[in-house]
Design a protein around this motif. Structure first.
Motif, PDB file in Angstrom:
ATOM      1  N   ASP A 147     -33.693  17.539   6.390  1.00 28.51           N
ATOM      2  CA  ASP A 147     -35.190  16.550   7.335  1.00 28.51           C
ATOM      3  C   ASP A 147     -34.753  16.935   8.956  1.00 28.51           C
ATOM      4  N   ARG A 148     -33.099  16.425   9.219  1.00 26.81           N
ATOM      5  CA  ARG A 148     -33.181  16.936  10.614  1.00 26.81           C
ATOM      6  C   ARG A 148     -33.512  17.860  11.222  1.00 26.81           C
ATOM      7  N   ALA A 149     -32.991  19.054  10.464  1.00 24.58           N
ATOM      8  CA  ALA A 149     -32.741  19.586  10.884  1.00 24.58           C
ATOM      9  C   ALA A 149     -33.912  20.824  10.670  1.00 24.58           C
ATOM     10  N   ALA A 150     -34.787  20.295  10.498  1.00 28.61           N
ATOM     11  CA  ALA A 150     -36.488  20.426  10.209  1.00 28.61           C
ATOM     12  C   ALA A 150     -36.946  20.026  11.837  1.00 28.61           C
ATOM     13  N   VAL A 151     -36.768  18.868  12.031  1.00 32.12           N
ATOM     14  CA  VAL A 151     -37.297  18.180  13.421  1.00 32.12           C
ATOM     15  C   VAL A 151     -36.794  18.889  14.103  1.00 32.12           C
ATOM     16  N   LEU A 152     -35.897  19.647  14.126  1.00 30.14           N
ATOM     17  CA  LEU A 152     -35.072  19.903  15.630  1.00 30.14           C
ATOM     18  C   LEU A 152     -35.968  21.566  15.707  1.00 30.14           C
ATOM     19  N   VAL A 153     -35.870  22.135  14.842  1.00 37.07           N
ATOM     20  CA  VAL A 153     -36.402  23.285  14.748  1.00 37.07           C
ATOM     21  C   VAL A 153     -37.972  23.410  15.376  1.00 37.07           C
ATOM     22  N   ARG A 154     -38.337  22.468  14.791  1.00 38.79           N
ATOM     23  CA  ARG A 154     -39.353  22.249  15.069  1.00 38.79           C
ATOM     24  C   ARG A 154     -39.618  22.205  16.688  1.00 38.79           C
ATOM     25  N   GLY A 155     -39.091  21.038  16.423  1.00 41.34           N
ATOM     26  CA  GLY A 155     -38.880  20.823  18.395  1.00 41.34           C
ATOM     27  C   GLY A 155     -38.736  21.888  19.432  1.00 41.34           C
TER      28      GLY A 155
ATOM     29  N   LEU B 100     -40.316  31.108  21.989  1.00 42.00           N
ATOM     30  CA  LEU B 100     -39.904  30.635  21.155  1.00 42.00           C
ATOM     31  C   LEU B 100     -41.351  30.632  20.076  1.00 42.00           C
ATOM     32  N   ALA B 101     -42.343  30.415  20.853  1.00 41.22           N
ATOM     33  CA  ALA B 101     -43.116  29.858  19.910  1.00 41.22           C
ATOM     34  C   ALA B 101     -44.296  31.043  19.717  1.00 41.22           C
ATOM     35  N   ARG B 102     -44.730  30.811  18.574  1.00 45.22           N
ATOM     36  CA  ARG B 102     -45.641  32.450  17.564  1.00 45.22           C
ATOM     37  C   ARG B 102     -44.321  33.575  17.699  1.00 45.22           C
ATOM     38  N   THR B 103     -43.517  33.345  18.014  1.00 47.61           N
ATOM     39  CA  THR B 103     -42.475  34.297  17.481  1.00 47.61           C
ATOM     40  C   THR B 103     -42.046  34.383  16.068  1.00 47.61           C
ATOM     41  N   VAL B 104     -42.265  33.122  15.029  1.00 46.86           N
ATOM     42  CA  VAL B 104     -43.124  33.118  14.159  1.00 46.86           C
ATOM     43  C   VAL B 104     -43.893  32.573  13.681  1.00 46.86           C
ATOM     44  N   ARG B 105     -44.199  32.747  11.905  1.00 46.55           N
ATOM     45  CA  ARG B 105     -45.510  32.444  11.342  1.00 46.55           C
ATOM     46  C   ARG B 105     -45.607  31.844  10.485  1.00 46.55           C
ATOM     47  N   GLY B 106     -46.344  30.831   9.701  1.00 47.98           N
ATOM     48  CA  GLY B 106     -46.278  30.192   8.174  1.00 47.98           C
ATOM     49  C   GLY B 106     -45.241  29.297   8.306  1.00 47.98           C
ATOM     50  N   PRO B 107     -45.094  29.029   6.282  1.00 45.04           N
ATOM     51  CA  PRO B 107     -44.761  27.953   6.455  1.00 45.04           C
ATOM     52  C   PRO B 107     -43.480  28.495   6.590  1.00 45.04           C
ATOM     53  N   ALA B 108     -42.924  29.921   5.502  1.00 49.31           N
ATOM     54  CA  ALA B 108     -41.907  30.891   5.515  1.00 49.31           C
ATOM     55  C   ALA B 108     -41.289  31.699   7.100  1.00 49.31           C
TER      56      ALA B 108
ATOM     57  N   ARG C 279     -22.390  16.699  22.700  1.00 49.46           N
ATOM     58  CA  ARG C 279     -23.637  16.903  23.409  1.00 49.46           C
ATOM     59  C   ARG C 279     -24.602  16.044  22.050  1.00 49.46           C
ATOM     60  N   PRO C 280     -25.626  15.112  22.751  1.00 47.85           N
ATOM     61  CA  PRO C 280     -26.588  14.305  20.716  1.00 47.85           C
ATOM     62  C   PRO C 280     -27.182  15.658  20.082  1.00 47.85           C
ATOM     63  N   GLY C 281     -27.050  15.631  19.337  1.00 45.77           N
ATOM     64  CA  GLY C 281     -28.215  16.182  18.684  1.00 45.77           C
ATOM     65  C   GLY C 281     -29.631  15.827  18.449  1.00 45.77           C
ATOM     66  N   THR C 282     -30.245  16.671  19.362  1.00 47.95           N
ATOM     67  CA  THR C 282     -31.450  16.211  19.899  1.00 47.95           C
ATOM     68  C   THR C 282     -32.594  17.632  20.117  1.00 47.95           C
ATOM     69  N   VAL C 283     -33.374  17.746  20.937  1.00 39.18           N
ATOM     70  CA  VAL C 283     -34.037  18.658  20.784  1.00 39.18           C
ATOM     71  C   VAL C 283     -33.654  19.651  22.280  1.00 39.18           C
TER      72      VAL C 283
END
Length: 245
Positions: free
Chosen positions: A184-192, A199-207, A121-125
C-alpha cells in the motif's frame, strides 16, 4: 539503518545497497563526478559501460546499448530508495557525492553508499522526487545525452518503466510475506512520483505498460519486455494491431 537496508536487499539485487567500502582495485567513483560533466575523463566510465552493454547484447546501434545501460541504472536508483521507503518509511540520503558507482560491475556490487545511518530521508513523495528524480535522473539523462544520440522521451520512458518495475517487485514481496502495508505504501509513493510532467504518461493502464520502447527487441537475442508498448516486435507486420490495455 543497516537493518532496514538488509531487509530491502532481500527484495532482490536491484534493491541492495553496499555500505561497506568496496574491495581495493575497483573503480567506484561518486556519481556526482559523472553528473558534473566538467571533465571529459569523468564521462569515460559511462561511455565504457554503454560500449560493454552494447557488445554483450550484440546491439545493432550504440543507442540500444545506451538505453539498456540507462534502464539498469535507473532501476537501481529507484529501487534502493523506494524499497526502504516502503518498508520502513525512510530511505538513505543518496546524495550523488556519497553514492559511488563502478560501471564494470552489476547489481548489487555496482553501487556503494558512503553515507551513514544518520543520513536518511523521510519516505515521502517529495523526498523521493528530490533525492532520485531531481538529484540523479535529471543529471544522468544529461550525461547520456553527452555520451551519444538518444531520445529524452526514451530515457524518461526507461525511468518510468524502472519505477513501475520496482513497484511490482515490492508488491510481489509484500504478498509473499503477508505485508500488505508495504504494498500500500509503495503504491501511494509511486502514484505520487508519476504525478510529474517528466514521468506522467510514460506508463499507462493498471498494468503500467510503457508508452515508449527501450529498443531491446532490436538485439539478436532480444525480445519484448514484459511491459513493452508493443504486443509484437516491429518488423513482423503484427505490430499494427491495437496494443493490449
Amino acid at each position: 539503518m543497516s537493518e532496514e537496508l538488509a531487509e530491502a536487499a532481500s527484495l532482490g539485487g536491484f534493491f541492495a545497497l553496499r555500505t561497506a567500502p568496496p574491495p581495493a582495485g575497483g573503480d567506484h567513483r561518486p556519481l556526482a563526478r559523472l553528473y558534473a560533466g566538467e571533465d571529459p575523463a569523468d564521462d569515460a566510465p559511462l561511455h565504457a559501460r554503454v560500449d560493454r552493454v552494447a557488445a554483450r547484447l550484440g546491439a545493432p546501434e550504440r543507442r540500444v546499448g545506451a538505453s539498456v545501460a540507462h534502464l539498469g541504472l535507473a532501476a537501481r536508483l529507484w529501487s534502493t530508495a523506494l524499497g526502504p521507503a516502503a518498508l520502513h518509511g525512510r530511505f538513505p540520503a543518496l546524495d550523488p557525492a556519497t553514492l559511488h558507482w563502478d560501471p564494470a560491475l552489476t547489481s548489487p556490487d555496482d553501487l556503494w553508499w558512503a553515507g551513514d545511518g544518520a543520513g536518511t530521508r523521510p519516505g515521502t513523495v517529495a523526498a523521493l522526487r528530490e533525492a532520485v528524480h531531481e538529484a540523479h535522473l535529471v543529471p544522468l539523462h544529461e550525461a547520456f545525452a553527452r555520451d551519444g544520440r538518444i531520445s529524452p522521451r526514451l530515457l524518461w520512458g526507461n525511468a518510468g518503466s524502472a519505477l513501475a518495475g520496482a513497484l511490482r517487485e515490492l508488491t510481489r514481496w509484500a504478498r509473499a510475506h503477508d505485508r500488505p502495508e508495504v504494498a500500500d505504501r509503495a503504491a501511494v509513493l509511486v502514484r505520487g512520483l508519476f504525478d510529474h510532467p517528466d514521468l506522467a504518461r510514460t506508463v499507462r493502464g493498471p498494468a503500467l505498460r510503457r508508452t515508449s520502447c527501450c529498443l531491446y527487441y532490436r538485439c539478436p537475442s532480444g525480445g519484448l519486455c514484459g511491459d513493452c508498448v508493443f504486443d509484437h516486435a516491429p518488423g513482423t507486420g503484427l505490430e499494427r494491431r491495437a496494443p493490449a490495455p
